[in-house]
Design a protein around this motif. Structure first.
Motif, PDB file in Angstrom:
ATOM      1  N   SER A  23       0.790  -1.237   0.000  1.00  0.00           N
ATOM      2  CA  SER A  23       0.000   0.000   0.000  1.00  0.00           C
ATOM      3  C   SER A  23       0.816   1.277   0.000  1.00  0.00           C
ATOM      4  O   SER A  23       0.247   2.357   0.154  1.00  0.00           O
ATOM      5  CB  SER A  23      -0.915   0.023   1.226  1.00  0.00           C
ATOM      6  OG  SER A  23      -1.705  -1.127   1.288  1.00  0.00           O
ATOM      7  N   GLY A  24       2.129   1.171  -0.122  1.00  0.00           N
ATOM      8  CA  GLY A  24       2.962   2.361  -0.048  1.00  0.00           C
ATOM      9  C   GLY A  24       3.142   2.798   1.390  1.00  0.00           C
ATOM     10  O   GLY A  24       2.558   2.221   2.312  1.00  0.00           O
ATOM     11  N   PRO A  25       3.958   3.829   1.624  1.00  0.00           N
ATOM     12  CA  PRO A  25       4.200   4.296   2.990  1.00  0.00           C
ATOM     13  C   PRO A  25       2.924   4.700   3.729  1.00  0.00           C
ATOM     14  O   PRO A  25       2.849   4.563   4.949  1.00  0.00           O
ATOM     15  CB  PRO A  25       5.127   5.499   2.796  1.00  0.00           C
ATOM     16  CG  PRO A  25       5.805   5.249   1.491  1.00  0.00           C
ATOM     17  CD  PRO A  25       4.793   4.536   0.639  1.00  0.00           C
ATOM     18  N   ALA A  26       1.917   5.167   3.009  1.00  0.00           N
ATOM     19  CA  ALA A  26       0.664   5.555   3.668  1.00  0.00           C
ATOM     20  C   ALA A  26      -0.001   4.370   4.358  1.00  0.00           C
ATOM     21  O   ALA A  26      -0.753   4.548   5.322  1.00  0.00           O
ATOM     22  CB  ALA A  26      -0.293   6.171   2.655  1.00  0.00           C
ATOM     23  N   GLY A  27       0.266   3.158   3.892  1.00  0.00           N
ATOM     24  CA  GLY A  27      -0.320   1.963   4.494  1.00  0.00           C
ATOM     25  C   GLY A  27       0.358   1.513   5.766  1.00  0.00           C
ATOM     26  O   GLY A  27      -0.105   0.587   6.435  1.00  0.00           O
ATOM     27  N   HIS A  98      16.327  -9.419  -2.146  1.00  0.00           N
ATOM     28  CA  HIS A  98      15.487  -8.709  -1.169  1.00  0.00           C
ATOM     29  C   HIS A  98      14.452  -7.863  -1.906  1.00  0.00           C
ATOM     30  O   HIS A  98      14.426  -6.634  -1.779  1.00  0.00           O
ATOM     31  CB  HIS A  98      16.358  -7.823  -0.281  1.00  0.00           C
ATOM     32  CG  HIS A  98      17.442  -8.560   0.430  1.00  0.00           C
ATOM     33  ND1 HIS A  98      18.713  -8.690  -0.086  1.00  0.00           N
ATOM     34  CD2 HIS A  98      17.444  -9.230   1.593  1.00  0.00           C
ATOM     35  CE1 HIS A  98      19.446  -9.403   0.743  1.00  0.00           C
ATOM     36  NE2 HIS A  98      18.703  -9.742   1.775  1.00  0.00           N
ATOM     37  N   THR A  99      13.591  -8.517  -2.641  1.00  0.00           N
ATOM     38  CA  THR A  99      12.657  -7.816  -3.519  1.00  0.00           C
ATOM     39  C   THR A  99      11.753  -6.842  -2.761  1.00  0.00           C
ATOM     40  O   THR A  99      11.542  -5.717  -3.215  1.00  0.00           O
ATOM     41  CB  THR A  99      11.802  -8.831  -4.299  1.00  0.00           C
ATOM     42  OG1 THR A  99      12.681  -9.729  -4.973  1.00  0.00           O
ATOM     43  CG2 THR A  99      10.933  -8.150  -5.321  1.00  0.00           C
ATOM     44  N   ASP A 100      11.215  -7.259  -1.638  1.00  0.00           N
ATOM     45  CA  ASP A 100      10.323  -6.363  -0.892  1.00  0.00           C
ATOM     46  C   ASP A 100      11.074  -5.124  -0.406  1.00  0.00           C
ATOM     47  O   ASP A 100      10.568  -4.000  -0.523  1.00  0.00           O
ATOM     48  CB  ASP A 100       9.680  -7.079   0.290  1.00  0.00           C
ATOM     49  CG  ASP A 100       8.562  -8.019  -0.134  1.00  0.00           C
ATOM     50  OD1 ASP A 100       8.174  -8.015  -1.321  1.00  0.00           O
ATOM     51  OD2 ASP A 100       8.070  -8.765   0.738  1.00  0.00           O
ATOM     52  N   GLU A 101      12.268  -5.327   0.148  1.00  0.00           N
ATOM     53  CA  GLU A 101      13.046  -4.195   0.635  1.00  0.00           C
ATOM     54  C   GLU A 101      13.457  -3.282  -0.520  1.00  0.00           C
ATOM     55  O   GLU A 101      13.438  -2.054  -0.391  1.00  0.00           O
ATOM     56  CB  GLU A 101      14.279  -4.677   1.401  1.00  0.00           C
ATOM     57  CG  GLU A 101      13.955  -5.326   2.736  1.00  0.00           C
ATOM     58  CD  GLU A 101      13.609  -6.803   2.645  1.00  0.00           C
ATOM     59  OE1 GLU A 101      13.489  -7.340   1.512  1.00  0.00           O
ATOM     60  OE2 GLU A 101      13.437  -7.431   3.695  1.00  0.00           O
ATOM     61  N   ALA A 102      13.824  -3.874  -1.650  1.00  0.00           N
ATOM     62  CA  ALA A 102      14.176  -3.063  -2.822  1.00  0.00           C
ATOM     63  C   ALA A 102      12.967  -2.259  -3.290  1.00  0.00           C
ATOM     64  O   ALA A 102      13.101  -1.090  -3.681  1.00  0.00           O
ATOM     65  CB  ALA A 102      14.704  -3.957  -3.944  1.00  0.00           C
ATOM     66  N   SER A 103      11.793  -2.847  -3.222  1.00  0.00           N
ATOM     67  CA  SER A 103      10.572  -2.122  -3.591  1.00  0.00           C
ATOM     68  C   SER A 103      10.332  -0.954  -2.645  1.00  0.00           C
ATOM     69  O   SER A 103       9.905   0.126  -3.060  1.00  0.00           O
ATOM     70  CB  SER A 103       9.363  -3.059  -3.583  1.00  0.00           C
ATOM     71  OG  SER A 103       9.503  -4.038  -4.575  1.00  0.00           O
ATOM     72  N   LEU A 104      10.605  -1.146  -1.361  1.00  0.00           N
ATOM     73  CA  LEU A 104      10.461  -0.069  -0.398  1.00  0.00           C
ATOM     74  C   LEU A 104      11.402   1.084  -0.759  1.00  0.00           C
ATOM     75  O   LEU A 104      11.031   2.252  -0.679  1.00  0.00           O
ATOM     76  CB  LEU A 104      10.771  -0.581   1.011  1.00  0.00           C
ATOM     77  CG  LEU A 104      10.635   0.417   2.156  1.00  0.00           C
ATOM     78  CD1 LEU A 104      10.133  -0.280   3.407  1.00  0.00           C
ATOM     79  CD2 LEU A 104      11.951   1.121   2.456  1.00  0.00           C
ATOM     80  N   LEU A 105      12.620   0.754  -1.199  1.00  0.00           N
ATOM     81  CA  LEU A 105      13.604   1.788  -1.505  1.00  0.00           C
ATOM     82  C   LEU A 105      13.292   2.549  -2.794  1.00  0.00           C
ATOM     83  O   LEU A 105      13.963   3.537  -3.092  1.00  0.00           O
ATOM     84  CB  LEU A 105      15.010   1.194  -1.560  1.00  0.00           C
ATOM     85  CG  LEU A 105      15.559   0.698  -0.221  1.00  0.00           C
ATOM     86  CD1 LEU A 105      16.955   0.108  -0.397  1.00  0.00           C
ATOM     87  CD2 LEU A 105      15.572   1.816   0.820  1.00  0.00           C
ATOM     88  N   LEU A 106      12.283   2.117  -3.537  1.00  0.00           N
ATOM     89  CA  LEU A 106      11.852   2.913  -4.686  1.00  0.00           C
ATOM     90  C   LEU A 106      11.230   4.226  -4.226  1.00  0.00           C
ATOM     91  O   LEU A 106      11.152   5.178  -4.981  1.00  0.00           O
ATOM     92  CB  LEU A 106      10.854   2.138  -5.552  1.00  0.00           C
ATOM     93  CG  LEU A 106      11.392   0.907  -6.273  1.00  0.00           C
ATOM     94  CD1 LEU A 106      10.285   0.245  -7.077  1.00  0.00           C
ATOM     95  CD2 LEU A 106      12.581   1.257  -7.165  1.00  0.00           C
ATOM     96  N   TYR A 107      10.772   4.235  -2.980  1.00  0.00           N
ATOM     97  CA  TYR A 107      10.294   5.475  -2.378  1.00  0.00           C
ATOM     98  C   TYR A 107      11.513   6.227  -1.847  1.00  0.00           C
ATOM     99  O   TYR A 107      12.605   5.683  -1.761  1.00  0.00           O
ATOM    100  CB  TYR A 107       9.324   5.180  -1.228  1.00  0.00           C
ATOM    101  CG  TYR A 107       8.055   4.504  -1.671  1.00  0.00           C
ATOM    102  CD1 TYR A 107       6.996   5.245  -2.175  1.00  0.00           C
ATOM    103  CD2 TYR A 107       7.912   3.125  -1.590  1.00  0.00           C
ATOM    104  CE1 TYR A 107       5.819   4.629  -2.587  1.00  0.00           C
ATOM    105  CE2 TYR A 107       6.738   2.506  -2.005  1.00  0.00           C
ATOM    106  CZ  TYR A 107       5.705   3.257  -2.504  1.00  0.00           C
ATOM    107  OH  TYR A 107       4.559   2.647  -2.911  1.00  0.00           O
ATOM    108  N   GLY A 108      11.325   7.428  -1.455  1.00  0.00           N
ATOM    109  CA  GLY A 108      12.406   8.201  -0.854  1.00  0.00           C
ATOM    110  C   GLY A 108      12.161   8.412   0.621  1.00  0.00           C
ATOM    111  O   GLY A 108      11.062   8.160   1.127  1.00  0.00           O
TER     112      GLY A 108
END
Length: 195
Positions: A23-27, A98-108
């Motif tokens: 859900s992105g950081p808002a989730g 670490h796909t999930d963590e890499a996805s998190l790092l797409l945000y800033g």
């Protein structure tokens, strides 16, 4: 004797990573993390003073884990230019593992509320940025490249190019191709004049 906690900080941060992917950081809220791990909300508040601290910790833990491997890879090489190529390769291999963590790092960091972080969280983030800047400067010095164009070339080779390869696949929900590490390393080598 006190009983060990049933839910530890890493479990909660792992849940925050999963929530970010979904859900992105808002989730990522205190109650969503509690629900994700099956803990009472009080357990989350016991570990984090509030949502801002939770967001800072999940961002920083992810960045620091990535950077630990990135710098180890870089430092294992003797030559700074070859080390830069190995570091570019590491961006892809870490993201694959670490796909999930890499996805998190797409945000800033700003998406994770950096403007409201505590001084300690900001210091931790700044230390990581300074370490990256030092590594890039070391590669630029190894190339004999000074000035803004040399700095841009090194940043493109070690950061932007491998990240763009990873980003495209993560956003599309596709697996990184088996040759992705080779492409990142080859691109870095060419940009750094080794190709």
């Amino acid at each position: 004797m006190a009983r060990p906690p049933r839910f530890d900080m890493d479990q909660m941060l792992d849940a925050a990573v999963r929530l970010t992917v979904a859900s992105g950081p808002a989730g990522v809220t205190m109650s969503a993390v509690a629900k994700e791990v099956g803990a009472p909300s009080g357990s989350v508040y016991h570990r984090f003073s509030g949502r801002t601290a939770l967001l800072a910790e999940v961002w920083l833990r992810t960045v620091e884990r990535f950077q630990d491997g990135y710098f180890r890879t870089f430092e294992a090489q003797g030559d700074p230019v070859r080390a830069g190529c190995a570091a570019a390769r590491h961006v892809v291999s870490w993201s694959r593992a670490h796909t999930d963590e890499a996805s998190l790092l797409l945000y800033g960091a700003d998406d994770f509320g950096r403007a409201d972080w505590s001084e300690e969280h900001i210091r931790r983030a700044d230390r990581g940025h300074q370490r990256v800047a030092g590594m890039l400067a070391s590669v630029a010095a190894g190339l004999g490249a000074d000035g803004s164009q040399g700095a841009e070339r090194v940043a493109l080779a070690l950061i932007d190019l491998p990240l763009s390869l990873v980003r495209r696949h993560l956003r599309a929900g596709t697996r990184l191709p088996a040759y992705a590490e080779d492409l990142a390393e080859e691109g870095a080598a060419r940009l750094l004049g080794l190709g």
